[in-house]
Scaffold this motif. Sequence first.
Motif, PDB file in Angstrom:
ATOM      1  N   HIS A  75      37.560  95.846  65.173  1.00 22.98           N
ATOM      2  CA  HIS A  75      38.863  95.759  64.502  1.00 22.98           C
ATOM      3  C   HIS A  75      39.505  97.142  64.507  1.00 22.98           C
ATOM      4  O   HIS A  75      38.806  98.162  64.470  1.00 22.98           O
ATOM      5  CB  HIS A  75      38.722  95.314  63.043  1.00 22.98           C
ATOM      6  N   THR A  80      39.709  93.928  56.244  1.00 22.91           N
ATOM      7  CA  THR A  80      39.302  92.538  56.048  1.00 22.91           C
ATOM      8  C   THR A  80      38.823  92.368  54.613  1.00 22.91           C
ATOM      9  O   THR A  80      38.048  93.187  54.106  1.00 22.91           O
ATOM     10  CB  THR A  80      38.190  92.119  57.016  1.00 22.91           C
ATOM     11  N   GLN A 136      38.834  84.376  54.070  1.00 24.48           N
ATOM     12  CA  GLN A 136      38.880  85.701  54.661  1.00 24.48           C
ATOM     13  C   GLN A 136      40.316  86.021  55.039  1.00 24.48           C
ATOM     14  O   GLN A 136      40.993  85.223  55.691  1.00 24.48           O
ATOM     15  CB  GLN A 136      37.989  85.841  55.886  1.00 24.48           C
ATOM     16  N   TRP A 138      43.076  89.175  56.445  1.00 19.89           N
ATOM     17  CA  TRP A 138      43.304  90.483  57.044  1.00 19.89           C
ATOM     18  C   TRP A 138      44.525  91.080  56.353  1.00 19.89           C
ATOM     19  O   TRP A 138      45.539  90.412  56.156  1.00 19.89           O
ATOM     20  CB  TRP A 138      43.611  90.376  58.528  1.00 19.89           C
TER      21      TRP A 138
END
Length: 315
Positions: A75, A80, A136, A138
């Motif tokens: 990433h 995250t 989850q 971002w």
Amino acid sequence: MSWQPADDPALGDKLACDAIETVIVPRARDLGGFEVRRALPSARRQMVGPFIFWDQMGPAQFAIGKGIDVRPHPHIGLATATYLFDGEIMHRDSLGTEIAISPGALNLMTAGRGIAHSERSAAEARKAPQLLSGIQAWVALPRAHEEGDPAFVHHGADELPLLSDTGVSLRLIAGEAMGARSPVRAPMAMFQADLQLAAGASAPLDALYEERALYTVSGTVEIAGDRFGPGQLLVFRPGDRITLRAADGPARVMLLGGDPMDGPRHIWWNFVSSRPERIEQAKADWSAGRFDAVPNDSEFIPLPEPAKPTVADHP
């Protein structure tokens, strides 16, 4: 978690409630016995505050010996935020972090200029049947922090404020709500909360942040006479104080939002950046093995076939 191809989320029906700007209905995708519902990004709404990616994971029931296995992947330019309702995931990253996340806790991994990590079910957890579900997200980093040092922090369930009143329970994951502040630190204004309502109970959503949304996890909620079942992202207009009520039984929702981002973001696979050329560099770095490795995990997810980046901005 690694980005996986999925159908674009669909818009919901037009509503009577003027406070709601957009309703997004994520489409489910089966990733080998593990269902994911992606609400962000969508064609009409790519970000809510700094939240640029929003996945509901599961619920998935794993048999003995089975579990989740997301191999090491990279990433950049984002953080995250992993939060579970059920089960456990073992997080390992290229900083040397190795920690299990359980329900009510938060794993916040800041990629900055680059990090790699894996997410798996631990060997001990595979010895019995297991249920896994959670969210989850971002979170795009401000431009000034996109190339910062990678970092990881874990906040246990006992560290996050738990507010309760008659029929209302709210775990404040990040930001401020109902007079409380989370200990989670971020370089941008953001909030996230897990709200559970008993049947008939109601709770306010104050206008502390310019951009706000609600994701229905279970049950039915009512807002200004409109009802919404599970698996919908409701994006609210700025400035309005919202009241939501659990209708027809208990309900659980996730609240999210923050201040608008400082410009558009490009997304390609697991990379987020304000500069498309930075994504090209990250692709080359992963292909050439220039990311730091995850200790004790020799597997990895290879770079996908070439595709055009997605530009994420506000409507």
